[in-house]
Motif scaffolding. Structure first.
Motif, PDB file in Angstrom:
ATOM      1  N   GLU A   1       0.839  -1.205   0.000  1.00 25.22           N
ATOM      2  CA  GLU A   1       0.000   0.000   0.000  1.00 25.22           C
ATOM      3  C   GLU A   1       0.870   1.249   0.000  1.00 25.22           C
ATOM      4  O   GLU A   1       0.582   2.226  -0.691  1.00 25.22           O
ATOM      5  N   TRP A   2       1.947   1.218   0.795  1.00 27.85           N
ATOM      6  CA  TRP A   2       2.866   2.364   0.852  1.00 27.85           C
ATOM      7  C   TRP A   2       3.479   2.622  -0.529  1.00 27.85           C
ATOM      8  O   TRP A   2       3.536   3.769  -0.979  1.00 27.85           O
ATOM      9  N   LYS A   3       3.889   1.579  -1.203  1.00 22.54           N
ATOM     10  CA  LYS A   3       4.468   1.730  -2.544  1.00 22.54           C
ATOM     11  C   LYS A   3       3.427   2.274  -3.520  1.00 22.54           C
ATOM     12  O   LYS A   3       3.717   3.176  -4.317  1.00 22.54           O
ATOM     13  N   ARG A   4       2.226   1.751  -3.430  1.00 20.07           N
ATOM     14  CA  ARG A   4       1.166   2.160  -4.347  1.00 20.07           C
ATOM     15  C   ARG A   4       0.753   3.623  -4.119  1.00 20.07           C
ATOM     16  O   ARG A   4       0.458   4.351  -5.063  1.00 20.07           O
ATOM     17  N   GLU A   5       0.732   4.058  -2.867  1.00 20.28           N
ATOM     18  CA  GLU A   5       0.329   5.435  -2.549  1.00 20.28           C
ATOM     19  C   GLU A   5       1.346   6.463  -3.038  1.00 20.28           C
ATOM     20  O   GLU A   5       0.999   7.612  -3.288  1.00 20.28           O
ATOM     21  N   ASN A   6       2.624   6.043  -3.123  1.00 22.74           N
ATOM     22  CA  ASN A   6       3.672   6.889  -3.716  1.00 22.74           C
ATOM     23  C   ASN A   6       3.690   8.287  -3.103  1.00 22.74           C
ATOM     24  O   ASN A   6       3.550   9.304  -3.796  1.00 22.74           O
ATOM     25  N   THR A   7       3.867   8.354  -1.798  1.00 25.09           N
ATOM     26  CA  THR A   7       3.818   9.628  -1.072  1.00 25.09           C
ATOM     27  C   THR A   7       5.096  10.451  -1.214  1.00 25.09           C
ATOM     28  O   THR A   7       5.144  11.592  -0.762  1.00 25.09           O
ATOM     29  N   HIS A   8       6.142   9.860  -1.800  1.00 24.77           N
ATOM     30  CA  HIS A   8       7.459  10.505  -1.911  1.00 24.77           C
ATOM     31  C   HIS A   8       8.101  10.716  -0.542  1.00 24.77           C
ATOM     32  O   HIS A   8       9.009  11.551  -0.406  1.00 24.77           O
TER      33      HIS A   8
ATOM     34  N   GLN B   1      16.536  14.760   2.768  1.00 25.15           N
ATOM     35  CA  GLN B   1      17.076  14.784   1.400  1.00 25.15           C
ATOM     36  C   GLN B   1      16.653  13.548   0.613  1.00 25.15           C
ATOM     37  O   GLN B   1      16.349  13.633  -0.574  1.00 25.15           O
ATOM     38  N   PHE B   2      16.638  12.390   1.287  1.00 22.94           N
ATOM     39  CA  PHE B   2      16.169  11.169   0.621  1.00 22.94           C
ATOM     40  C   PHE B   2      14.745  11.368   0.089  1.00 22.94           C
ATOM     41  O   PHE B   2      14.410  10.941  -1.013  1.00 22.94           O
ATOM     42  N   ALA B   3      13.919  12.016   0.890  1.00 22.61           N
ATOM     43  CA  ALA B   3      12.509  12.193   0.525  1.00 22.61           C
ATOM     44  C   ALA B   3      12.326  13.234  -0.574  1.00 22.61           C
ATOM     45  O   ALA B   3      11.476  13.073  -1.446  1.00 22.61           O
ATOM     46  N   ARG B   4      13.123  14.297  -0.530  1.00 23.15           N
ATOM     47  CA  ARG B   4      12.857  15.443  -1.397  1.00 23.15           C
ATOM     48  C   ARG B   4      13.697  15.490  -2.676  1.00 23.15           C
ATOM     49  O   ARG B   4      13.322  16.171  -3.628  1.00 23.15           O
ATOM     50  N   GLU B   5      14.831  14.793  -2.692  1.00 23.09           N
ATOM     51  CA  GLU B   5      15.753  14.925  -3.815  1.00 23.09           C
ATOM     52  C   GLU B   5      15.835  13.676  -4.681  1.00 23.09           C
ATOM     53  O   GLU B   5      16.588  13.643  -5.645  1.00 23.09           O
TER      54      GLU B   5
END
Length: 357
Positions: free
Chosen positions: A14-21, A119-123
């Motif tokens: 579900e986390w992968k599918r939601e793709n929240t970045h 940075q992992f999340a945003r870049e």
């Protein structure tokens, strides 16, 4: 070999599918199967899997790549994507896209890497999952976390439903009539498996041992070994011998408190301190016990609940009663008190209800 199916796998999908970045932080106690389930998830859902364990050689190698990629001196032009370069140095097949996942295990061992989560999340376009058994360490000031860049999941030892699935009895559990209309033999069978789970808990290694051998003594030996390893590893994160010694006594003291006062207590820390130090608790002693309790809570070994006095939601006694997060661990320490088995079983049932709720 018994394969243990875990319900959290669906939540990972579900986390992968939601793709929240966002970066996923998977919490959970030691040996509940975090690394195994993440390896399975990565292999089945991504083309490229990059695994870094900050407590092992791969962690040191990744830090060396980071150092090289982020090296800078006054006057030098700054690199646009140094962490991307570090990952490329670490893993030649790294590509920043949705077919790639980076799993960083035991991340509490590096404040430098943990503080890069934003940075992992945003870049990055690729997915990141960070995990560790002792994330209580990350509450220290050297660790920076932007909560808005993180999704969180917690993995426990096997639930009763997962345990029954491993034993081939989950369908019975999910279809049995709750009001007594099913066959009596089915209730007896479910009661048998409940009694087993009540005493061995849900650690994967313990469950596998029981399903393969049916030997409760062997299960008890594995539980004792898990506790010994946890205590030894946790000692690395304590600063003084007093903190370590206190920490080792908290488990058995919690068990004593569970048996001593079924309705909870107004000041759990004071009562625990009195048990551990065998005298009136001073400020230093209470602080040490509080630290040990906090560590056990953040390591997902203990949970707690508060009490509503006379069902008044405005009159709450906080942290009134602690429980173990695994029934096998609970049974081990409750048994050390020397209490009668029926008394211990009553506490285990109460603990089970807490875990279910």
């Amino acid at each position: 070999t018994v394969e243990l199916k875990r319900d959290i796998y669906k939540r990972l999908l579900e986390w992968k599918r939601e793709n929240t970045h966002k970066v996923l932080e998977l919490e959970g106690a030691r040996q509940v199967g975090k690394t195994f389930i993440l390896d399975k998830f990565a292999k089945e859902n991504y083309k490229v899997q990059i695994y870094v364990n900050m407590a092992q050689t791969s962690g040191q190698e990744f830090l060396a790549c980071l150092e090289q990629a982020t090296a800078w001196q006054p006057g030098m032009k700054r690199k646009e994507r140094p962490i991307h370069e570090a990952l490329s140095l670490f893993h030649g097949e790294f590509e920043d896209n949705k077919d790639t996942i980076v799993v960083i295990d035991e991340i509490q061992e590096s404040s430098k890497v943990y503080s890069m989560i934003r940075q992992f999340a945003r870049e990055f376009e690729c997915d990141f999952i960070v995990t560790g058994s002792y994330l209580g360490k990350t509450r220290e000031k050297d660790f920076f976390l932007s909560a808005g860049d993180v999704d969180s999941l917690t993995m426990t030892s096997l639930t009763f439903a997962e345990f029954l699935e491993a034993a081939g009895k989950r369908e019975l559990y999910e279809t049995i009539d709750l009001y007594g209309a099913s066959d009596h033999a089915q209730y007896d069978e479910l009661k048998h498996w409940f009694d087993v789970y009540l005493h061995i808990g849900g650690y994967p290694e313990v469950v596998k041992a029981y399903l393969e051998t049916g030997n409760l003594e062997q299960c008890a030996d594995i539980i004792e070994s898990l506790i010994r390893i946890f205590v030894k590893e946790s000692g690395r994160y304590f600063e003084s011998p007093l903190e370590t010694a206190t920490f080792e006594k908290v488990f058995s003291s919690i068990a004593t408190m569970m048996l001593k006062e079924k309705k909870g207590t107004k000041d759990l820390i004071t009562d625990l301190t009195s048990i551990i130090f065998k005298e009136e608790s001073g400020r230093i002693a209470k602080k040490t016990v509080n630290y040990a309790i906090s560590w056990l809570y953040l390591s997902h070994q203990l949970g707690y609940c508060s009490k509503s006095v006379n069902c008044d939601n405005l009159n709450i006694v906080e942290n009134c009663r602690y429980y173990f997060m695994d029934l096998g661990i609970a049974n081990y320490f409750l048994s050390l008190t020397g209490s009668m088995q029926e008394t211990i079983d009553g506490c285990l049932c109460e603990n089970f209800v807490y875990l279910m709720l």
